[in-house]
Write a protein that holds these residues in place. Structure first.
Motif, PDB file in Angstrom:
ATOM      1  N   LEU A   1     -46.206  11.249 -12.303  1.00 40.34           N
ATOM      2  CA  LEU A   1     -47.171  10.156 -12.222  1.00 40.34           C
ATOM      3  C   LEU A   1     -46.610   8.992 -11.422  1.00 40.34           C
ATOM      4  O   LEU A   1     -45.414   8.767 -11.401  1.00 40.34           O
ATOM      5  CB  LEU A   1     -47.520   9.666 -13.629  1.00 40.34           C
ATOM      6  CG  LEU A   1     -48.187  10.703 -14.524  1.00 40.34           C
ATOM      7  CD1 LEU A   1     -48.258  10.196 -15.945  1.00 40.34           C
ATOM      8  CD2 LEU A   1     -49.567  11.044 -14.019  1.00 40.34           C
ATOM      9  N   VAL A   2     -47.510   8.277 -10.780  1.00 42.21           N
ATOM     10  CA  VAL A   2     -47.097   7.076 -10.055  1.00 42.21           C
ATOM     11  C   VAL A   2     -46.868   5.968 -11.073  1.00 42.21           C
ATOM     12  O   VAL A   2     -47.708   5.721 -11.938  1.00 42.21           O
ATOM     13  CB  VAL A   2     -48.173   6.654  -9.043  1.00 42.21           C
ATOM     14  CG1 VAL A   2     -47.789   5.338  -8.387  1.00 42.21           C
ATOM     15  CG2 VAL A   2     -48.369   7.731  -7.994  1.00 42.21           C
ATOM     16  N   LEU A   3     -45.725   5.324 -10.983  1.00 42.88           N
ATOM     17  CA  LEU A   3     -45.429   4.213 -11.877  1.00 42.88           C
ATOM     18  C   LEU A   3     -45.395   2.949 -11.044  1.00 42.88           C
ATOM     19  O   LEU A   3     -44.627   2.846 -10.095  1.00 42.88           O
ATOM     20  CB  LEU A   3     -44.072   4.406 -12.548  1.00 42.88           C
ATOM     21  CG  LEU A   3     -43.925   5.657 -13.385  1.00 42.88           C
ATOM     22  CD1 LEU A   3     -42.521   5.762 -13.925  1.00 42.88           C
ATOM     23  CD2 LEU A   3     -44.919   5.641 -14.529  1.00 42.88           C
ATOM     24  N   SER A   4     -46.231   2.012 -11.385  1.00 39.70           N
ATOM     25  CA  SER A   4     -46.142   0.739 -10.680  1.00 39.70           C
ATOM     26  C   SER A   4     -46.634  -0.342 -11.607  1.00 39.70           C
ATOM     27  O   SER A   4     -47.260  -0.090 -12.624  1.00 39.70           O
ATOM     28  CB  SER A   4     -46.957   0.770  -9.386  1.00 39.70           C
ATOM     29  OG  SER A   4     -48.315   0.792  -9.693  1.00 39.70           O
ATOM     30  N   SER A   5     -46.324  -1.555 -11.201  1.00 37.00           N
ATOM     31  CA  SER A   5     -46.683  -2.693 -12.010  1.00 37.00           C
ATOM     32  C   SER A   5     -48.143  -3.030 -11.740  1.00 37.00           C
ATOM     33  O   SER A   5     -48.666  -2.724 -10.675  1.00 37.00           O
ATOM     34  CB  SER A   5     -45.770  -3.842 -11.608  1.00 37.00           C
ATOM     35  OG  SER A   5     -45.825  -4.867 -12.533  1.00 37.00           O
ATOM     36  N   SER A   6     -48.790  -3.695 -12.707  1.00 35.67           N
ATOM     37  CA  SER A   6     -50.181  -4.071 -12.510  1.00 35.67           C
ATOM     38  C   SER A   6     -50.272  -5.113 -11.401  1.00 35.67           C
ATOM     39  O   SER A   6     -49.300  -5.816 -11.151  1.00 35.67           O
ATOM     40  CB  SER A   6     -50.749  -4.641 -13.808  1.00 35.67           C
ATOM     41  OG  SER A   6     -50.081  -5.828 -14.151  1.00 35.67           O
ATOM     42  N   PRO A   7     -51.344  -5.322 -10.724  1.00 36.22           N
ATOM     43  CA  PRO A   7     -52.605  -4.609 -10.845  1.00 36.22           C
ATOM     44  C   PRO A   7     -52.565  -3.239 -10.159  1.00 36.22           C
ATOM     45  O   PRO A   7     -51.780  -3.038  -9.248  1.00 36.22           O
ATOM     46  CB  PRO A   7     -53.583  -5.532 -10.128  1.00 36.22           C
ATOM     47  CG  PRO A   7     -52.763  -6.229  -9.105  1.00 36.22           C
ATOM     48  CD  PRO A   7     -51.425  -6.421  -9.751  1.00 36.22           C
ATOM     49  N   HIS A   8     -53.417  -2.350 -10.638  1.00 37.42           N
ATOM     50  CA  HIS A   8     -53.425  -0.990 -10.114  1.00 37.42           C
ATOM     51  C   HIS A   8     -54.584  -0.764  -9.156  1.00 37.42           C
ATOM     52  O   HIS A   8     -54.969   0.364  -8.883  1.00 37.42           O
ATOM     53  CB  HIS A   8     -53.493  -0.002 -11.265  1.00 37.42           C
ATOM     54  CG  HIS A   8     -52.432  -0.237 -12.287  1.00 37.42           C
ATOM     55  ND1 HIS A   8     -51.122   0.103 -12.089  1.00 37.42           N
ATOM     56  CD2 HIS A   8     -52.468  -0.838 -13.495  1.00 37.42           C
ATOM     57  CE1 HIS A   8     -50.399  -0.248 -13.143  1.00 37.42           C
ATOM     58  NE2 HIS A   8     -51.202  -0.834 -14.013  1.00 37.42           N
ATOM     59  N   THR A   9     -55.170  -1.854  -8.704  1.00 40.07           N
ATOM     60  CA  THR A   9     -56.284  -1.730  -7.774  1.00 40.07           C
ATOM     61  C   THR A   9     -56.125  -2.828  -6.738  1.00 40.07           C
ATOM     62  O   THR A   9     -55.383  -3.778  -6.945  1.00 40.07           O
ATOM     63  CB  THR A   9     -57.627  -1.848  -8.530  1.00 40.07           C
ATOM     64  OG1 THR A   9     -58.678  -1.820  -7.596  1.00 40.07           O
ATOM     65  CG2 THR A   9     -57.719  -3.127  -9.329  1.00 40.07           C
ATOM     66  N   HIS A  10     -56.792  -2.692  -5.641  1.00 41.37           N
ATOM     67  CA  HIS A  10     -56.562  -3.631  -4.541  1.00 41.37           C
ATOM     68  C   HIS A  10     -57.850  -3.862  -3.762  1.00 41.37           C
ATOM     69  O   HIS A  10     -58.645  -2.955  -3.594  1.00 41.37           O
ATOM     70  CB  HIS A  10     -55.487  -3.055  -3.614  1.00 41.37           C
ATOM     71  CG  HIS A  10     -54.919  -4.071  -2.680  1.00 41.37           C
ATOM     72  ND1 HIS A  10     -55.442  -4.288  -1.440  1.00 41.37           N
ATOM     73  CD2 HIS A  10     -53.903  -4.943  -2.816  1.00 41.37           C
ATOM     74  CE1 HIS A  10     -54.742  -5.252  -0.851  1.00 41.37           C
ATOM     75  NE2 HIS A  10     -53.803  -5.668  -1.663  1.00 41.37           N
ATOM     76  N   ALA A  11     -58.018  -5.111  -3.316  1.00 40.83           N
ATOM     77  CA  ALA A  11     -59.145  -5.418  -2.447  1.00 40.83           C
ATOM     78  C   ALA A  11     -58.880  -4.749  -1.101  1.00 40.83           C
ATOM     79  O   ALA A  11     -57.746  -4.477  -0.758  1.00 40.83           O
ATOM     80  CB  ALA A  11     -59.266  -6.920  -2.272  1.00 40.83           C
ATOM     81  N   LYS A  12     -59.938  -4.514  -0.365  1.00 36.37           N
ATOM     82  CA  LYS A  12     -59.724  -3.824   0.905  1.00 36.37           C
ATOM     83  C   LYS A  12     -59.350  -4.836   1.986  1.00 36.37           C
ATOM     84  O   LYS A  12     -60.125  -5.129   2.877  1.00 36.37           O
ATOM     85  CB  LYS A  12     -60.979  -3.057   1.286  1.00 36.37           C
ATOM     86  CG  LYS A  12     -61.178  -1.824   0.434  1.00 36.37           C
ATOM     87  CD  LYS A  12     -62.519  -1.167   0.723  1.00 36.37           C
ATOM     88  CE  LYS A  12     -62.847  -0.173  -0.357  1.00 36.37           C
ATOM     89  NZ  LYS A  12     -63.173  -0.829  -1.648  1.00 36.37           N
ATOM     90  N   SER A  13     -58.169  -5.397   1.882  1.00 34.67           N
ATOM     91  CA  SER A  13     -57.733  -6.310   2.931  1.00 34.67           C
ATOM     92  C   SER A  13     -56.369  -5.866   3.412  1.00 34.67           C
ATOM     93  O   SER A  13     -55.595  -5.301   2.661  1.00 34.67           O
ATOM     94  CB  SER A  13     -57.638  -7.738   2.395  1.00 34.67           C
ATOM     95  OG  SER A  13     -56.678  -7.793   1.366  1.00 34.67           O
TER      96      SER A  13
END
Lengths: 269, 335, 190, 461
Positions: free
Chosen positions: B10-22
């Motif tokens: 699994l990918v482990l990363s810190s929040s946030p887990h979503t991103h604006a399209k910029s």
């Protein structure tokens, strides 16, 4: 020509008198020992003593608020020199160096995830506990290397390694490691157990190919429990550095292959 | 040897887990798109020489960027389009007909000295294109202030065989400058007449740098950037307003002329708004724009150069860290 | 006029390249830069006053113009030493922050430069002092600007060979380039 | 009772893709007790509970297995009958290790096991404030919105401070999550009762029920439930904006008060904010004597076969929750405990749910965003997005070059880690993570300083 010489001499004289007066009436008297102590300290300003640089430590030493011998970098010689200046007895200290108690390289220790973020152990550890299967092992994101004032720590194959020759034993890496797996050990010791996982053998085996399983083989081969070369924490062997083992033959016999006999801590197999 | 992993990797990363399209490249692309109208107008007025200058600047910038990154042994950053943008901006700030080797020198300076020395995009204290322009202005003063007349479209064309002429700004400086004596001469009226009409100033039918002449095209570009939320209104508005108000107060040439001629429009909308070298807070941006406008007009009125826009922005670039320091936002709930 | 001229147009550091040592040395933090600027303003103003008096009343009447450099150096050195001692006594934090650079004002060519320029131009006392004061303000202005940029650059990631002073020099060069824009703004006799 | 639009708008905020439609329409489903539970002793904010059972013990549902351990702490009760398999350190969703009781629920309880005295239902109208507070504490209730602050502490303001507003947090601004929404729809009467109990405990403060405008059904349900309530009660419709559910921003949006910087708490401005789920849990604990043993968790994400809102006992392993929702239809590349903005990515499905697990998301590769950081270009998007009005760009740059001092001067401790800065960053910088790193090292430094001060005090009394 004469006028010129007289002129310059006159100006010089006036300035000299003014300065002499200023020095007499405005000067701030400092304990001269501060300068002397600063001179014998290594000047690395590593902060390992807990003070702001060597100058800060020198001031604290002279003021009597710091213990002598707190400078790991300067070691025994430095402590003796300081003691001489301060007119006190110095306790003998032994040079100590940092040891990373993990040998789980990328090819040996399992990674349970794909870490994506800042390259720093503390934040990696705070992200789902890090990507390493072993919860006690070195994450290899270099928090220790970043704080090392002597660049003695490098990261190879996902594992931190200390170059014993460069290490001054300031202990900054010990504090920086979120897994608490760096220990200051006597520089004279050459046999080490490179594991920090106290779990039972099978659960260690599940996450790492070179984890200590607590089989006591090293203890048996080095003369048994009575000899006292090893201590055990759960299922983890630890070298008793006040009575370190000397027979290097036990290293090769370690079934987990987590022991080394290496003057420079260049571990790995 | 391949690293050992578990089956469910699994990918482990810190929040946030979503991103604006910029993305940086999208922003750079937007600025390039916004510069297209003025580029087109520049080519329309100055012809093939403009095309060559633009092509040379852009390609030199890209090549220099690639070489610098290679020399530094770092990953290539061509993809973020910032080098393309720097090249385009530099070209638009050069007079058409400039010897191309000078354009090459300027582009190399912009990327290598003004940008990559500091570590690349985001680190440079000065706007690379402007630094290069200032460098060229000082090194090649003659060619850099020789202005090609807009080809065959200049209504005030008294002598058709003359290919170069003074910019309206230089003419204005001569006419209205603080030590102007021209008003006493019989040439005064003639000189006044040689100034382009307001319409010509708007569309860009006047001598000047390739990209700075057409106010309308620049305004369209700026509107696009504002609409895309790439820039905010603070710097352009405070910059142009300062120039306008200053020239109203100081007298001399009509205030609208001061805004429409020279580099004010391109400077306010495209150069001063460069993220890296402008303040980050709204308040800081207002101060920054004000400072640019003021310095620009001071140099125009009193300085040795007829145009002070690029120098003004460069100096404000230097002050930018201090402005940022003074205008730190006050946290929600802080005293 | 003198102020604008000395601060912007003929800035000591950025157009005359005087006093580059402290300019590079104490510009890492804005606070120390401010302290250094204050010290330089102080030293330069006093030094120019003293040297003007020396020049006019002692050297010139005795036709000793040829040794004025020597005499100035002596006076300035003594003055800086004096300030160093006084500051250590009265403003210890600032003294600690400036460190080695305070005594280094002694060798700051900007101080001597200002005195020399005054001497060469043969200006009046107040004009000379005011010019030195302005020049020092200009020095301080450049220093503070530069320190702001360097603080920002502390977070930059330049290529290894450009770390530290190399990058600072490039920045200084670019800053100087920007200040070229002021040329001709005010025409000073100097 | 009336419904009003939020009169105050805070600065900043972002609009992520909400993706709530995945689980929005699925009614709460109760899940059968799984064979094994991993009940953590650290399900809340503050000191972990002290485990009082050992391997081999038999426990009954509702039996106390972890004692409250300190002032800011919450007790833990067994969420099912069973036998303790082991008590060991287990990884929690946030990455920390904590003691957990591994419960085998298939084991048959011996017949001679003495019964555990259950909590008795209380008649809240006649009970005293102290009785009610004690019940909230015994029931092991903590905030169910995410942070898990002990409710008994929150409901008992320190002397000199008075609660003027009780704010019900029904914003649920996190993407994907619909648990609170379903609770508001299906358990509106429980929320109503809970509010009345809390009003009694807090001395009849005014009540504000904050719901984002994208949940009209929940607003209608609340309007219906609270139609005949007396006193100053308002439903405040908030504009759809992340992080509307943040405590501080909700207080500002509903009553226009600004909570000062840490260590100030909402009570310092006379407010108590409680999640709607917690309010329902308080009602159950008082009226039915039912401790907090289960909660509604949204299992969603594009990799899940049937996204659902599941009522599961706490300690249910993530793998069991996933199986209950039909498993994955595509391989999940990332599993998140919580929402996509503030949730934690986890490395294993053996982790048990806690009282604060509001959601469990399984995302496929195409929904996973990979951060490959570039240099900051100073665009200011983070600054505009930051609801706390910080300068995230400066903080991230400072932390990147290990300059924690600058970050501290830039008020990094005020950061609420909402993620709005990283969300919009065009250079894909993990700004939130930089903030978190700065905060961690500042906290560590402060703790060390406190310890040193205490040691010095002990040395020279």
């Amino acid at each position: 020509m004469t006028v010129a010489i007289v002129c310059i001499a006159g100006i010089g004289l006036v300035a000299a008198i003014a300065l002499a007066l200023a020095d007499k009436y405005l000067a701030v008297r400092e304990d001269p020992r501060i300068g002397m102590v600063t001179a014998v300290l290594p000047g690395a300003n590593c902060g390992g003593c807990g003070f702001a640089g060597c100058d800060g430590y020198a001031r604290a030493l002279v003021a009597g608020t710091a213990p002598n011998g707190a400078c790991a970098a300067g070691g025994d010689a430095c402590a003796q020199a300081c003691a001489k200046i301060l007119g006190v007895e110095a306790a003998a200290t032994e040079k100590r160096v940092a040891l990373v108690k993990c040998c789980g390289t990328r090819s040996e220790a399992i990674r349970v995830g794909d870490y994506n973020g800042i390259c720093d152990c503390n934040v990696a550890a705070a992200t789902a506990g890090g990507d390493k299967g072993c919860r006690y092992g070195c994450l290899g994101y270099g928090a220790c290397a970043n704080v090392c004032p002597k660049n003695a720590i490098s990261i190879h194959d996902g594992l931190a390694k200390v170059d014993k020759r460069l290490c001054i034993g300031c202990g900054k890496c010990v504090k920086a490691c979120p897994k608490h797996l760096i220990e200051l050990v006597p520089a004279s010791a050459t046999i080490h157990v490179l594991c920090n996982n106290p779990d039972k053998g099978p659960s260690v085996r599940k996450v790492c190919g070179v984890g200590c399983m607590g089989c006591h083989m090293c203890e048996r081969l080095s003369g048994g429990k009575e000899a006292g070369h090893f201590k055990f924490d759960g299922f983890l062997a630890k070298v008793n550095y006040s009575n370190p083992p000397e027979d290097a033959a036990i290293v090769a016999k370690c079934p987990a292959k987590c022991m080394i006999e290496d003057p420079h801590f260049e571990s790995g197999h | 040897m391949k690293p050992k992993t578990t089956e469910s990797h699994l990918v482990l990363s810190s929040s946030p887990h979503t991103h604006a399209k910029s993305s940086v490249s999208r922003i750079m692309l937007d600025v390039i798109i916004a510069l297209l109208p003025t580029t087109a107008m520049g080519i329309w007025f100055f012809g093939m020489s403009a095309v060559w200058t633009i092509a040379v600047c852009v390609s030199t910038c890209i090549v220099t960027e690639a070489l610098c990154r290679m020399a530094m042994k770092r990953e290539s950053t061509i993809g973020d389009l910032s080098a393309v943008l720097t090249g385009l901006l530099l070209a638009l700030n050069l007079p058409a007909g400039l010897p191309l080797w000078m354009a090459v020198a300027g582009s190399v300076f912009a990327i290598a000295i003004a940008k990559q020395v500091f570590g690349g995009l985001g680190m440079n204290p000065f706007n690379p294109a402007l630094a290069a322009r200032a460098f060229m202005l000082i090194s090649f003063t003659g060619p850099m202030t020789t202005w090609l007349k807009p080809i065959c479209r200049c209504k005030c064309d008294a002598a058709p065989d003359v290919l170069t002429m003074a910019t309206p700004l230089a003419t204005m400086k001569r006419l209205f400058g603080h030590d102007a004596t021209a008003s006493a001469t019989p040439h005064f009226q003639q000189a006044i007449d040689s100034l382009p009409s307001t319409w010509d100033m708007l569309v860009g039918n006047m001598p000047g740098c390739i990209g700075e002449v057409s106010a309308i095209a620049l305004a369209i570009g700026a509107a696009y950037l504002l609409w895309r939320k790439v820039i905010t209104w603070h710097i352009p508005v405070s910059f142009i307003a300062t120039v306008y108000v200053y020239s109203l107060i100081a007298g001399g040439a009509p205030a609208y002329m001061q805004v429409l001629t020279g580099g004010v429009m391109i400077g306010a909308c495209f150069m001063a708004t460069d993220y890296v070298t402008s303040p980050i807070t709204a308040k800081g941006k207002l101060i920054f724009g004000f400072g640019c406008g003021l310095l620009c007009m001071l140099i125009r009125q009193f300085g040795g150069y007829p145009e002070g826009c690029s120098f003004a922005i460069l100096i404000m670039n230097a002050i930018c860290p201090l402005i940022n320091r003074w205008t730190q936002p006050k946290p929600f709930g802080a005293k | 006029m003198i102020l604008v001229g000395a601060v912007l147009v003929n800035n000591f550091v950025l157009s005359r390249f005087l006093g580059c040592c402290p300019f590079l040395g104490v510009s890492k933090k804005t606070e120390t830069a401010l302290g250094m600027s204050g010290a330089v303003v102080f030293v330069m103003t006093i030094a120019s006053a003293v040297t003007w008096c020396l020049d006019h009343w002692l050297l010139a009447p005795n036709n000793l113009g040829y040794i004025h450099t020597l005499a100035f150096i002596l006076v300035i050195a003594a003055l800086v030493q004096f300030i160093d001692i006084a500051m250590k006594r009265f403003l210890p934090p600032l003294h600690a922050a400036l460190g080695i650079f305070l005594p280094l004002i002694t060798t700051n060519c900007a101080v001597l430069g200002a005195a020399e320029i005054n001497c060469k131009q043969g200006t009046g006392f107040f004009e000379a002092v005011f010019f030195s004061f302005s020049a020092a303000i200009g020095f301080g202005f450049a220093l503070v600007l530069f320190s702001g940029i360097r603080e920002k650059l502390a977070h930059a990631n330049p290529p290894r060979c450009f770390r530290g002073i190399a990058m600072a020099l490039v920045t200084g060069g670019l800053l100087s380039l920007a200040f070229m824009g002021f040329s001709g703004l005010v025409k000073l006799p100097y | 009772m009336k419904t009003v639009k939020s009169p105050f708008k805070f600065k900043g905020g972002v609009h992520p893709d909400y993706n709530k439609e995945l689980a929005r329409e699925s009614a709460i489903e109760r899940m059968a007790t799984p064979a094994e539970l991993v009940v953590s002793m650290s399900q809340h904010l503050g000191a972990p509970a002290k485990c009082i059972v050992k391997a081999g013990d038999f426990v009954r549902r509702g039996q106390l297995i972890g004692e409250k351990n300190g002032f800011i702490s919450v007790c833990v009760r067994a969420s099912a009958d069973g036998q303790v398999k082991a008590v060991e350190k287990r990884l929690g969703p946030a990455g920390g290790m904590a003691d957990a009781v591994i419960l085998d629920t298939t084991a048959a309880l011996p017949e001679d096991l003495p019964p555990v005295e259950p909590l008795k239902p209380l008649d809240w109208k006649n009970a005293t404030r102290e009785e009610l507070l004690k019940r909230v504490e015994e029931a092991g209730i903590c905030g169910m919105g995410g942070a898990g602050f002990p409710s008994a502490v929150k409901l008992n303001p320190p002397p000199g401070k008075r609660c003027e507003y009780l704010i019900l947090n029904g914003a649920e601004c996190e993407p994907y999550l619909t648990a609170d929404f379903r609770v508001m729809l299906e358990r509106a009467d429980r929320i109503r009762t809970g509010v009345e109990i809390m009003r009694k405990i807090l001395g009849m403060p005014a009540v504000r029920i904050a719901i984002e405008a994208n949940k009209p059904e929940a607003i209608a349900a609340m309007e219906k439930a609270f139609a005949d309530i007396e006193g100053n009660v308002e439903i405040v419709v908030l504009p759809v904006l992340y992080p509307q559910g943040s405590e501080k921003h909700q207080i500002y949006a509903t009553v226009g008060r600004v909570v000062p910087e840490p260590p100030a708490l909402p009570i310092d401005v006379g407010c108590v904010v409680e999640n709607v789920g917690t309010v329902a849990a308080i009602a159950d604990a008082v009226e039915k004597g039912e401790p907090l043993l289960e909660r509604v968790t949204t299992v969603s994400g594009d990799a899940v076969a049937n996204p659902k809102n599941v009522l599961a006992p706490s300690g249910t392993k993530y793998s069991d929750l996933l199986a209950f929702c039909g498993g994955t239809k595509e391989d999940a590349a990332k599993v998140i405990s919580g929402g996509t903005m503030m949730g934690f990515a986890v490395s294993s499905l053996d982790i048990g749910t806690t009282k604060t697990t509001s959601g469990l998301l399984f995302l496929t590769r195409k929904k996973v965003f990979q951060y490959s950081s570039q240099a900051c270009i100073n665009c200011g998007r983070c600054l505009r997005a930051c609801p706390m009005n910080l300068n995230p760009a400066e903080i991230s740059k400072a932390v990147e070059s290990d300059d924690i001092k600058t970050a501290e001067d830039a008020h990094v401790m005020t950061c609420i880690e909402c993620g709005a800065c990283s969300f919009g960053c065009p250079a894909y910088r993990t700004i939130t993570q930089y903030c978190r790193r700065a905060k961690n090292s500042i906290r560590a430094r402060m703790a060390a300083e406190r310890a040193a001060a205490q040691a010095a005090k002990a040395a020279n009394p």
